[in-house]
Structures are given as structure tokens and as C-alpha cells.
Enzyme design. Structure first.
Site, PDB file in Angstrom:
ATOM      1  N   ASP A   1      -5.138  -7.988   5.069  1.00 49.94           N
ATOM      2  CA  ASP A   1      -3.692  -7.855   4.856  1.00 49.94           C
ATOM      3  C   ASP A   1      -3.113  -6.622   5.552  1.00 49.94           C
ATOM      4  O   ASP A   1      -1.892  -6.464   5.624  1.00 49.94           O
ATOM      5  CB  ASP A   1      -3.379  -7.787   3.357  1.00 49.94           C
ATOM      6  CG  ASP A   1      -3.636  -9.125   2.670  1.00 49.94           C
ATOM      7  OD1 ASP A   1      -3.711 -10.155   3.369  1.00 49.94           O
ATOM      8  OD2 ASP A   1      -3.765  -9.140   1.434  1.00 49.94           O
TER       9      ASP A   1
ATOM     10  N   LYS B   1      -1.693  -6.135  -6.085  1.00 47.75           N
ATOM     11  CA  LYS B   1      -1.218  -7.514  -6.260  1.00 47.75           C
ATOM     12  C   LYS B   1      -2.359  -8.434  -6.696  1.00 47.75           C
ATOM     13  O   LYS B   1      -2.211  -9.206  -7.650  1.00 47.75           O
ATOM     14  CB  LYS B   1      -0.588  -8.000  -4.951  1.00 47.75           C
ATOM     15  CG  LYS B   1      -0.013  -9.395  -5.006  1.00 47.75           C
ATOM     16  CD  LYS B   1       1.072  -9.594  -3.978  1.00 47.75           C
ATOM     17  CE  LYS B   1       0.578  -9.876  -2.589  1.00 47.75           C
ATOM     18  NZ  LYS B   1      -0.035 -11.215  -2.421  1.00 47.75           N
TER      19      LYS B   1
ATOM     20  N   GLN C   1      -9.657 -16.019  -2.049  1.00 49.36           N
ATOM     21  CA  GLN C   1      -8.924 -17.062  -2.767  1.00 49.36           C
ATOM     22  C   GLN C   1      -9.802 -18.294  -2.943  1.00 49.36           C
ATOM     23  O   GLN C   1      -9.826 -18.907  -4.007  1.00 49.36           O
ATOM     24  CB  GLN C   1      -7.619 -17.390  -2.035  1.00 49.36           C
ATOM     25  CG  GLN C   1      -6.657 -16.206  -2.069  1.00 49.36           C
ATOM     26  CD  GLN C   1      -5.353 -16.460  -1.361  1.00 49.36           C
ATOM     27  OE1 GLN C   1      -5.180 -17.486  -0.704  1.00 49.36           O
ATOM     28  NE2 GLN C   1      -4.419 -15.537  -1.482  1.00 49.36           N
TER      29      GLN C   1
ATOM     30  N   ARG D   1       0.688 -14.532  11.511  1.00 47.59           N
ATOM     31  CA  ARG D   1       0.879 -13.089  11.742  1.00 47.59           C
ATOM     32  C   ARG D   1       0.483 -12.656  13.156  1.00 47.59           C
ATOM     33  O   ARG D   1       0.918 -11.590  13.604  1.00 47.59           O
ATOM     34  CB  ARG D   1       0.118 -12.276  10.681  1.00 47.59           C
ATOM     35  CG  ARG D   1       0.808 -12.355   9.331  1.00 47.59           C
ATOM     36  CD  ARG D   1       0.146 -11.530   8.249  1.00 47.59           C
ATOM     37  NE  ARG D   1       0.972 -11.594   7.038  1.00 47.59           N
ATOM     38  CZ  ARG D   1       0.525 -11.334   5.811  1.00 47.59           C
ATOM     39  NH1 ARG D   1      -0.730 -10.986   5.617  1.00 47.59           N
ATOM     40  NH2 ARG D   1       1.340 -11.413   4.782  1.00 47.59           N
TER      41      ARG D   1
ATOM     42  N   ARG E   1      -4.828 -11.587 -11.226  1.00 46.76           N
ATOM     43  CA  ARG E   1      -6.036 -11.938 -11.987  1.00 46.76           C
ATOM     44  C   ARG E   1      -5.929 -11.500 -13.437  1.00 46.76           C
ATOM     45  O   ARG E   1      -6.460 -12.157 -14.337  1.00 46.76           O
ATOM     46  CB  ARG E   1      -7.265 -11.335 -11.293  1.00 46.76           C
ATOM     47  CG  ARG E   1      -7.624 -12.087  -9.997  1.00 46.76           C
ATOM     48  CD  ARG E   1      -8.468 -11.229  -9.081  1.00 46.76           C
ATOM     49  NE  ARG E   1      -8.990 -11.953  -7.918  1.00 46.76           N
ATOM     50  CZ  ARG E   1      -8.292 -12.237  -6.803  1.00 46.76           C
ATOM     51  NH1 ARG E   1      -7.012 -11.885  -6.700  1.00 46.76           N
ATOM     52  NH2 ARG E   1      -8.861 -12.882  -5.791  1.00 46.76           N
TER      53      ARG E   1
ATOM     54  N   SER F   1     -13.005 -15.848   2.270  1.00 39.93           N
ATOM     55  CA  SER F   1     -11.712 -15.858   1.588  1.00 39.93           C
ATOM     56  C   SER F   1     -11.921 -15.662   0.097  1.00 39.93           C
ATOM     57  O   SER F   1     -12.596 -16.460  -0.564  1.00 39.93           O
ATOM     58  CB  SER F   1     -11.005 -17.196   1.845  1.00 39.93           C
ATOM     59  OG  SER F   1     -10.022 -17.417   0.840  1.00 39.93           O
TER      60      SER F   1
ATOM     61  N   ARG G   1       4.757  -8.506   4.706  1.00 42.98           N
ATOM     62  CA  ARG G   1       3.931  -7.481   5.351  1.00 42.98           C
ATOM     63  C   ARG G   1       4.416  -7.184   6.773  1.00 42.98           C
ATOM     64  O   ARG G   1       4.291  -6.057   7.253  1.00 42.98           O
ATOM     65  CB  ARG G   1       2.458  -7.892   5.344  1.00 42.98           C
ATOM     66  CG  ARG G   1       1.917  -8.084   3.922  1.00 42.98           C
ATOM     67  CD  ARG G   1       0.462  -7.814   3.756  1.00 42.98           C
ATOM     68  NE  ARG G   1       0.037  -8.170   2.406  1.00 42.98           N
ATOM     69  CZ  ARG G   1       0.189  -7.407   1.318  1.00 42.98           C
ATOM     70  NH1 ARG G   1       0.742  -6.214   1.425  1.00 42.98           N
ATOM     71  NH2 ARG G   1      -0.214  -7.823   0.139  1.00 42.98           N
TER      72      ARG G   1
HETATM   73  C1  S3P Z   1      -6.080 -12.455  -1.812  1.00 45.73           C
HETATM   74  C2  S3P Z   1      -6.980 -12.761  -0.825  1.00 45.73           C
HETATM   75  C3  S3P Z   1      -6.656 -12.733   0.603  1.00 45.73           C
HETATM   76  C4  S3P Z   1      -5.396 -11.937   0.887  1.00 45.73           C
HETATM   77  C5  S3P Z   1      -4.299 -12.269  -0.073  1.00 45.73           C
HETATM   78  C6  S3P Z   1      -4.724 -12.000  -1.500  1.00 45.73           C
HETATM   79  C7  S3P Z   1      -6.512 -12.543  -3.216  1.00 45.73           C
HETATM   80  O1  S3P Z   1      -6.447 -14.052   1.038  1.00 45.73           O
HETATM   81  O2  S3P Z   1      -4.969 -12.159   2.200  1.00 45.73           O
HETATM   82  O3  S3P Z   1      -3.148 -11.498   0.212  1.00 45.73           O
HETATM   83  O4  S3P Z   1      -5.803 -12.033  -4.098  1.00 45.73           O
HETATM   84  O5  S3P Z   1      -7.569 -13.107  -3.463  1.00 45.73           O
HETATM   85  P1  S3P Z   1      -7.663 -14.949   1.550  1.00 45.73           P
HETATM   86  O6  S3P Z   1      -8.617 -15.057   0.449  1.00 45.73           O
HETATM   87  O7  S3P Z   1      -7.094 -16.289   1.889  1.00 45.73           O
HETATM   88  O8  S3P Z   1      -8.213 -14.251   2.751  1.00 45.73           O
END
Ligand code: S3P
Length: 461
Positions: free
Chosen positions: A346, A19, A186, A377, A24, A184, A421
Site C-alpha cells: 500500500d 485500517k 485478504q 495504481r 479485524r 494476499s 492513496r
Molecule cells: C489488506 C491487505 C492488502 C492491502 C489492503 C488491506 C488487509 O490487500 O493492500 O489495503 O487488510 O488484509 P491484499 O491482501 O489484496 O494484498
């Protein structure tokens, strides 16, 4: 959806595309010059949201399913199964080729879409508004607003609560360093993407190394991304042990590339767990991504006593992958915490299910991030593990789970709070429990794994 044990898991399965990497590939492909071809793209709802957002900004993206593979020569004829992924073509328009969206951009349930896209939108010459579903509108966005504002961005939480909808007024951004308080990917990726549009070098550090797909893929597209340990190679010894600062130079020319998305280790996790828990199982999971910033689940399973073998390891592409052979195993409790957490963030719901059947008491700590995922979660896993008879206690940053030592728990009605999940984790728990389990709103699995129940059926026959 009602589930009960039928048979051990046998045969082989190709796991759908990753995913994070699928998201990306669309984002970076849109910002590249030329046509990016992506195979084994995950056609889950989250990645379709990313495609929809870029289409709204004038990017021509085609999506069709990869041709189905014919399976021959399988050792176990009844269980051979080839999940086919999407074939996506992104006609990139370069770093400055996006056009102003006429309407709001809707990220659906996808945190990756909102947070990464915010970094891109902050540096555009147009204004935009980014929103998502009820869950997204509750998830914290201050964590990206703060660093983006430090780079000069104008980004406003429209309800003033630090969550989406976000109104983004595109501006010239400035290079900056951000020391992120959370590990993180993200947040890190949002800053790196904003750095593409800055007037100087941008850098980001984090308390522990989170998944590095953005770094690897941005480099693959031609961006100048470096780290102070310069260990971006995915086959590095144990790069998760130290967290390097990542630097990005602005205004690169990104060039379209071909990408074959490896199978998602976060999706493989459910089948790894099911094969470990159901006696007599032996399952081969093909072409699974084993990037060391994502493989914490494998390390924890081994520490629990799992019979898990990596075959056909392939380090030839930007992302390493392997086939995983899993056999049912007696599991023992472990402690899960520290820098390992981002590498399996995850997978903690399904690891909690494994802990419920292991021998002894498993402690999960340092995982407060679980409280701000698609659901809380910690709360939702604790609620539902209790329903199936598991002795579990929630802590502020994790769970304490006393396992049965291999004895079955019992079926129950599970409310996953629409969290994909959690739903998949309890489908696995159902296979190791007595009686029937009913999973409410089970179609939420389409967020990351539309064919999950079909695949589970295939290997349990
Ligand atoms: C992800 C980063 C993770 C993960 C999410 C996907 C990504 O989140 O939990 O399912 O694709 O960068 P966080 O960066 O908030 O930990």
C-alpha cells in the site's frame, strides 16, 4: 483541494489507527463471546462499512470518538497534535451468533470487508449478498471464490464476471489446504475465517508472507492458529524472508478482548515521505505499528538514505509499535521487488513519489497486484507523475522512475481516480514541487484517513 509548499514539517503527530487491524477487531469481536472494546479505532469510511455490515447481521456495535487528549510539554508548541480515534464496543454473539441480513451487505470501497466477510458468510446457515461501490465491483473476487469453493462453499458472482455482487449460500464447509498463487492477506484471511466453520483443519500458504494481523488477532481471541515455522511473533528476526503455511482449527470459542489499535504505518507513510522531502523538516510520528510484515517502507526509506529513527519500541501487545523520528534527507534511487512487495504494497504510490525526487533511477518490479487495487495504481501513478514533470515509465508489474536528485517538480491538476492513496501521495508531492497542485475528488482520503489534510496543515505551519 489546492496545495502548495508553506513550511517544513515540524512537531509531532499521532497517526490514526491501522485500517487492517480496525476491520479485524470488528469482525473477530462480532464472532467472539462477550464485549470487545477497541480504542484508537480508525473511523475511516472503509472501517465504517465493516461496522455497518455486522450491524445488519444483528451485532450491537457502539462507536464514539475517544476523548481528546490534552497535549503538554511538547518540544514544539505550535505543532503538537493528537489525532483521536474511535472507541468501539462490539457485543459479540459467538461464532454462530450472526443473523441473516434483511438486505444486501454493502462493503463500500473496502476490499478487506468483501474478501474477509465472504469467508465468514460462506460457512453460515443463511444466505447473503455482498456488494460495494463501482471500484469494488471491478476488483477480482475469483481469488477468494476458488479456495472457498474448494472448501465446499456456494458463492456466485451475480454478473458472472468474477467480481461483486456476490451471492453466498451458507453451507457446511470442509477443511482443506490452499496454495495461494498471490501473496494476499485478504485471500489468506478469507480462508482462515472460513476455516473457523469447517469440519477439519484448514491451511493456507502463499508465495511470500503477507500481513499477518489475522493470525495474530485470531490467536489473541483464542483460536488455534499455527504456522509451520511457528514464528508468529511480530518481533521475529526477519519473518518476511520465508512464508510459512498457516493452519487453523475449526470451531474455536473466541473470547472478547480489549484492543488498542496502533497507528497505521500506511498512513504514517505520507508524513514520513513529506518530512524526508521537505528541507528543514523534523517530525515525530507517535505510536506507529511496526509489524515486520508491514514495515517494508521503513527498510526501503533507509536504503534510500533516509534519516529515520525508531524510538520507544513496544513489543508488549500482539502488534508491535514505536515512535518514528524523521528528518529531511537527500534520497537515492533503489530497486524494490521480490518478497519485500507484500510488506509495502500500500506504500508503493508514496514510494513512487519519493523515487521521483531521489537521485537516480528507481525500479519497482513484482508489483502487478497494484493493478487491481482501488485503482490501477501503476497506470494512475504514471499518469499523474507525468503531469508533475516526472520521467516515469509503466511496466506490466511496476514502474521505472527517474528522480530529480532533490530538485522540485511542478504543480499540476491531479486526478487520483478516487483512490485515497494516490490523492495523499500527490498531496505530499505538492509540498516538494513549485507552484500549486490541485487534487480532484480529494475527499476520497476519508476512506483511510479522514483528518489527513487537517493533520498535514498542522505540521506544516
Ligand atoms: C489488506 C491487505 C492488502 C492491502 C489492503 C488491506 C488487509 O490487500 O493492500 O489495503 O487488510 O488484509 P491484499 O491482501 O489484496 O494484498
Amino acid at each position: 483541494m489546492k496545495i502548495k509548499y508553506t513550511a517544513p514539517l515540524r512537531g509531532d503527530l499521532s497517526i490514526p489507527g491501522d485500517k487492517s487491524i480496525s476491520h479485524r477487531s470488528v469482525m473477530f469481536g462480532a464472532l467472539a463471546e462477550g464485549t470487545t472494546e477497541v480504542t484508537n479505532f480508525l473511523t475511516g469510511a472503509d472501517c465504517l462499512s465493516t461496522i455497518a455490515c455486522f450491524r445488519r447481521m444483528g451485532i450491537d456495535i457502539s462507536l464514539k470518538m475517544d476523548a481528546a487528549e490534552t497535549v503538554s510539554g511538547s518540544a514544539n508548541s505550535h505543532a503538537a497534535n493528537r489525532q483521536t480515534g474511535g472507541h468501539v464496543r462490539i457485543h459479540g454473539k459467538g461464532l454462530h451468533g450472526l443473523s441473516a441480513p434483511a438486505e444486501q451487505l454493502d462493503a463500500g470501497n473496502s476490499g478487506t470487508t468483501v474478501r474477509l466477510l465472504s469467508g465468514i458468510l460462506a460457512g453460515q446457515t443463511f444466505d447473503s449478498c455482498l456488494t460495494g461501490d463501482a471500484s469494488i465491483q471491478k476488483r477480482p473476487m475469483k481469488r477468494i471464490m476458488t479456495p472457498l469453493e474448494a472448501m465446499g462453499a456456494d458463492i456466485v458472482s451475480m454478473r458472472g464476471n468474477g467480481c461483486a455482487p456476490l451471492a453466498i449460500h451458507g453451507k457446511q464447509l470442509h477443511g482443506a489446504h490452499y496454495d495461494s498463487p498471490v501473496a494476499s492477506a485478504q485471500v489468506k484471511s478469507c480462508i482462515l475465517l472460513a476455516g473457523l466453520y469447517a469440519d477439519g483443519i484448514t491451511s493456507v500458504s502463499e508465495p511470500a508472507l503477507s500481513r499477518n494481523h489475522s493470525e495474530l488477532m485470531l490467536r489473541y481471541f483464542g483460536a488455534d492458529v499455527r504456522t509451520d515455522s511457528d514464528d508468529l511473533s511480530a518481533d521475529g528476526a526477519i519473518p518476511w524472508k520465508k512464508s510459512p503455511t498457516v493452519y487453523i482449527a475449526p470451531e474455536p470459542t473466541l473470547t472478547a478482548r480489549s484492543i488498542h489499535v496502533p497507528g497505521d504505518i500506511s498512513s504514517a507513510a505520507y508524513f514520513i515521505a513529506a518530512a524526508l522531502l521537505v528541507p528543514g523538516s523534523e517530525l515525530l510520528l507517535r505510536n506507529v505499528g511496526i509489524n515486520p510484515t508491514r514495515d517494508g517502507m521503513l527498510r526501503v526509506c533507509r536504503a534510500m538514505g533516509a534519516d529515520l529513527t525508531l524510538l520507544n519500541k513496544d513489543y508488549s501487545g500482539p502488534e508491535p509499535c514505536a515512535d518514528l523520528l524523521v528528518r529531511s534527507s537527500a534520497l537515492k534511487a533503489v530497486e524494490i521487488g521480490g518478497d519485500l512487495i507484500p510488506t509495502l504494497i500500500d506504500e508503493l504510490p508514496i514510494l513512487a513519489v519519493l523515487a521521483a525526487f531521489a537521485d537516480g533511477t528507481t525500479v519497482i518490479r513484482d508489483a502487478a497486484e497494484l493493478r487491481v487495487k482501488e485503482s490501477d495504481r501503476i497506470a494512475v501513478m504514471t499518469e499523474n507523475l507525468s503531469r508533475i514533470g516526472c520521467a516515469v515509465e509503466a511496466t506490466p508489474d511496476g514502474m521505472i522512475i527517474t528522480g530529480t536528485g532533490g530538485r522540485p517538480l511542478h504543480g499540476a491538476v491531479i486526478d487520483p481516480h478516487k483512490d485515497h492513496r494516490v490523492a495523499m501521495s500527490f498531496a505530499v508531492a505538492a509540498l516538494a514541487s513549485e507552484g500549486e497542485t490541485e487534487i480532484q475528488d480529494a475527499d476520497c482520503v476519508t476512506i483511510s484517513y479522514p483528518g489527513f489534510f487537517k493533520d498535514l496543515n498542522e505540521v506544516c505551519r
